[in-house]
Design a protein around this motif. Structure first.
Motif, short mmCIF file in Angstrom:
data_model
loop_
_atom_site.label_atom_id
_atom_site.label_comp_id
_atom_site.label_asym_id
_atom_site.label_seq_id
_atom_site.Cartn_x
_atom_site.Cartn_y
_atom_site.Cartn_z
N ARG B 46 0.89 -1.14 -0.08
CA ARG B 46 0.00 0.08 -0.01
C ARG B 46 0.99 1.32 0.04
O ARG B 46 0.65 2.22 -0.61
CB ARG B 46 -0.83 -0.05 1.31
CG ARG B 46 -2.42 0.58 1.07
CD ARG B 46 -3.26 0.26 2.17
NE ARG B 46 -3.26 -1.16 2.41
CZ ARG B 46 -3.68 -1.66 3.58
NH1 ARG B 46 -3.57 -0.69 4.56
NH2 ARG B 46 -3.65 -2.79 3.81
N ALA B 49 2.37 2.00 -3.57
CA ALA B 49 1.62 2.32 -4.35
C ALA B 49 1.50 3.81 -4.79
O ALA B 49 1.18 4.35 -5.58
CB ALA B 49 0.22 1.72 -4.21
N SER B 50 1.88 4.52 -3.59
CA SER B 50 2.01 5.96 -3.84
C SER B 50 3.43 6.49 -3.80
O SER B 50 3.72 7.84 -3.78
CB SER B 50 1.05 6.75 -2.55
OG SER B 50 1.69 6.14 -1.34
N ARG B 51 4.27 5.53 -4.05
CA ARG B 51 5.81 5.75 -4.24
C ARG B 51 6.28 5.28 -5.42
O ARG B 51 7.00 4.33 -5.32
CB ARG B 51 6.36 5.27 -2.93
CG ARG B 51 6.26 6.15 -1.48
CD ARG B 51 6.44 7.64 -1.93
NE ARG B 51 7.92 7.87 -2.03
CZ ARG B 51 8.68 8.01 -1.25
NH1 ARG B 51 8.52 7.86 -0.14
NH2 ARG B 51 10.07 8.27 -1.32
N PHE B 167 -5.62 4.62 -7.96
CA PHE B 167 -5.13 5.48 -6.97
C PHE B 167 -6.52 5.91 -5.98
O PHE B 167 -7.47 5.13 -6.00
CB PHE B 167 -5.31 6.70 -7.85
CG PHE B 167 -6.64 7.00 -8.66
CD1 PHE B 167 -7.03 8.24 -8.72
CD2 PHE B 167 -7.22 5.98 -9.14
CE1 PHE B 167 -8.12 8.57 -9.27
CE2 PHE B 167 -8.61 6.51 -9.93
CZ PHE B 167 -9.00 7.71 -9.75
N ASP B 168 -6.05 7.03 -4.99
CA ASP B 168 -6.98 6.93 -3.93
C ASP B 168 -8.13 7.98 -4.02
O ASP B 168 -9.15 7.80 -4.14
CB ASP B 168 -6.20 7.33 -2.82
CG ASP B 168 -5.41 6.22 -2.11
OD1 ASP B 168 -5.86 5.24 -2.14
OD2 ASP B 168 -4.31 6.19 -1.59
N ASP B 169 -7.57 9.11 -4.65
CA ASP B 169 -8.54 10.32 -5.11
C ASP B 169 -8.32 10.76 -6.16
O ASP B 169 -7.38 10.89 -6.99
CB ASP B 169 -8.01 11.47 -4.03
CG ASP B 169 -8.45 11.46 -2.76
OD1 ASP B 169 -9.63 11.13 -2.48
OD2 ASP B 169 -7.68 11.27 -1.70
N GLU B 171 -8.29 13.71 -9.25
CA GLU B 171 -7.82 15.28 -8.86
C GLU B 171 -8.95 15.98 -9.64
O GLU B 171 -9.44 15.69 -10.72
CB GLU B 171 -6.63 15.20 -9.76
CG GLU B 171 -5.61 14.28 -9.49
CD GLU B 171 -4.40 14.94 -8.63
OE1 GLU B 171 -3.32 14.49 -8.37
OE2 GLU B 171 -4.46 16.32 -8.79
N GLU B 204 2.12 9.93 -10.85
CA GLU B 204 1.84 10.68 -9.78
C GLU B 204 0.23 11.01 -9.77
O GLU B 204 -0.60 10.98 -9.01
CB GLU B 204 2.64 11.98 -9.64
CG GLU B 204 2.41 12.85 -8.34
CD GLU B 204 3.30 13.99 -8.57
OE1 GLU B 204 4.49 14.23 -9.34
OE2 GLU B 204 2.65 15.05 -8.23
N HIS B 205 0.02 11.43 -10.89
CA HIS B 205 -1.23 12.07 -11.16
C HIS B 205 -2.24 11.00 -11.95
O HIS B 205 -3.53 11.01 -12.22
CB HIS B 205 -1.35 13.36 -12.24
CG HIS B 205 -0.75 14.34 -11.69
ND1 HIS B 205 -1.30 14.92 -10.48
CD2 HIS B 205 0.51 14.97 -11.80
CE1 HIS B 205 -0.55 16.12 -10.19
NE2 HIS B 205 0.57 16.00 -10.98
N ARG B 206 -1.96 9.93 -12.19
CA ARG B 206 -2.23 8.74 -12.88
C ARG B 206 -3.13 9.20 -14.18
O ARG B 206 -4.26 9.01 -14.33
CB ARG B 206 -3.24 8.03 -11.80
CG ARG B 206 -3.64 6.57 -12.46
CD ARG B 206 -4.38 5.81 -11.45
NE ARG B 206 -4.52 4.47 -11.84
CZ ARG B 206 -5.66 4.17 -12.65
NH1 ARG B 206 -6.58 5.05 -12.69
NH2 ARG B 206 -6.16 2.93 -12.85
#
Lengths: 215, 285
Positions: B46, B49-51, B167-169, B171, B204-206
């Motif tokens: 987890r 996933a953001s790194r 991704f979580d959120d 943009e 980063e922004h997917r």
């Protein structure tokens, strides 16, 4: 896509600490393709359902896959059974293989290792398990001339591991071959958790440095 | 048991406190040799996933850990081979990661005529016969990506492209400039008789963007169309014309190129086409 790709020999000789650097990433993938061009091609065909390519992939990967499974499980018939499971998973997951990460060989090894360790740990949950000391295992038979490359790989890997300090090698082997968690290794050795983590991390860094030097 | 719990808390706390990359690197080394519990491994996955910047490093650690597997290599009984090959015949493959936010794929039957949209399930369509990585045999498509080029496109094995975890959120109002300027942006040059175009994607922004500079317009009221090539059927992505200054800026949010994908631009009639009809004027191969 890139101006020029350096020759494989030049790249491998200058193998740096493979940390992330934007724009440097393409060279990382190029390095991996230098190492296993046939596997990278095979996996793409396998992802498209090509069973002939899968047979070729099997032939190239099975000594490493079976070897690690056998080493972790010890029992030969269990090892064969799990090896088959691993290759079925490789077949199923090939379309999801991400060429942007580890190469095919490492991907297959990690699938095999994870399955074998899961099997060991689930058995461990049901009965007491003797912790085996890191005994020297006789190298299994590697066959005729077409296995020459595999033999070379194995010899190189064994030589690299011999370059580690005993504590580092022991910690790596307890984790990788015996499937112990870092907590279990600390208990088994009677050392602090931090010590185990350091031995494993330093051991891997040393191994990477040694393996990066090509004759 | 207690020790395990403490260790788990320590792992999670280490990540959450942002004790920094050192803590993550330590966990990555443990994970590479399989020394984390299932729970700890999920925590690490987890975090990674953001790194995306650490993902390549982790892959390198796994490569090194694989040395221990090579050291144990052993040839199995010959009979195993036949059993494995027979077994996989009855097993269907996973589908390649699907993209979001694109027009639905149009499946093509063997005669080359579009059939109703199909979702992939089971093995990939038989339009990819054994021996060809991508089969593009329909006459009208032969013009633009034939045999060797198609094989090269897919066998380039995802040079520089990456699919990451969900991704979580979302943009809000992501700008093309953010994608282009993001720290780990990957740039794919498109080359051909039409120059100046690039596909940029940002883990980063997917998201992906098509950008262009000094791009000459197509003739008359024709348009350019950007395609994603990730199998026998190309997927339309954008229809565009450069503005008065020759600039192109198109954003594809919530999408990352799948591994092995290639891009191509064709000239199409106004409104674009469901499948390429015009000549290829730029591509990533």
């Amino acid at each position: 896509m890139y101006a020029t790709a350096p020759a494989c020999g030049a790249l491998l000789g200058a193998l740096p600490d493979l940390r992330w650097r934007p724009r440097a990433r393409p060279w990382v993938w190029h390095i991996r393709r230098c190492l296993d061009p046939d596997l990278e091609t095979s996996i793409t065909r396998v992802a498209a359902g090509d069973q002939t390519a899968f047979a070729s992939l099997y032939d190239q990967l099975v000594p490493t896959v079976f070897g690690v499974v056998r080493r972790v499980l010890r029992d030969p018939s269990q090892a064969e059974e799990v090896t088959q499971e691993v290759f079925v998973e490789i077949w199923r997951q090939a379309p999801r293989f991400d060429g942007g990460r580890a190469g095919v060989r490492t991907w297959a090894v990690m699938i095999a290792h994870r399955r074998a360790v899961d099997r060991v740990r689930s058995e461990q949950a049901h009965r007491d398990r003797h912790l085996r000391t890191a005994a020297v295992v006789e190298p299994g038979q590697i066959g005729p001339d077409d296995m020459a490359v595999e033999l070379e790989d194995r010899e190189r890997a064994l030589a690299a591991m011999a370059e580690l300090s005993s504590p580092q090698r022991q910690a790596l082997e307890l984790a990788f071959y015996d499937g112990l968690t870092h907590v279990q290794i600390a208990e088994h050795l009677g050392v602090a958790l931090g010590t185990v983590k350091t031995r494993i991390r330093d051991g891997l860094i040393r191994l990477r440095a040694v393996m990066g030097v090509h004759p | 048991m207690n020790d395990d719990d403490e260790a788990v808390t320590g792992v999670t706390a280490g990540i959450q406190d942002g004790q920094g990359d050192d803590a993550l690197r330590e966990l990555m080394a443990l994970a590479a040799v399989g020394a984390l519990s299932e729970h700890e491994r999920s925590e690490l996955d987890r975090a990674l996933a953001s790194r995306p910047d650490l993902v390549a490093e982790f892959a390198g650690l796994q490569d090194t850990a694989a040395t221990l597997a090579h050291a144990a290599a052993e040839v199995p009984p010959a009979a195993l081979r036949a059993g494995v090959l027979a077994t996989i015949r009855g097993v269907s493959q996973e589908t390649a990661p699907m993209m979001s936010a694109t027009p639905s794929e149009v499946a093509v039957d063997e005669a080359g005529a579009p059939s109703s949209p199909a979702t992939h399930s089971g093995p990939l369509p038989s339009a990819a016969p054994t021996g060809d990585v991508v089969s593009i045999t329909s006459g009208r498509r032969r013009r633009w990506l034939t045999g060797a080029a198609a094989v090269a496109a897919v066998a380039a094995a995802a040079v520089g492209v990456l699919v990451i975890a969900p991704f979580d959120d979302g943009e809000d109002d992501l700008q093309v400039s953010q994608v282009v300027e993001s720290e780990n942006a990957v740039v794919i040059e498109l080359s051909g008789e039409l120059s100046g175009l690039q596909v940029v994607h940002s883990p980063e922004h997917r998201a992906m963007a098509l950008v262009g500079d000094d791009v000459p317009p197509p003739d008359g009221d024709m348009v350019y169309e950007l395609w994603l090539i990730d199998g026998p059927t190309p997927t339309p992505l954008h229809i565009f014309r450069p503005d008065g200054e020759g600039d192109v800026e198109m954003l594809t949010p919530e999408m990352m190129p799948p591994p092995g994908a290639a891009f191509a631009v064709t000239v199409e009639p106004p409104g674009g086409s469901d499948q390429p009809t015009g000549d290829v004027v730029a591509s990533s191969v």
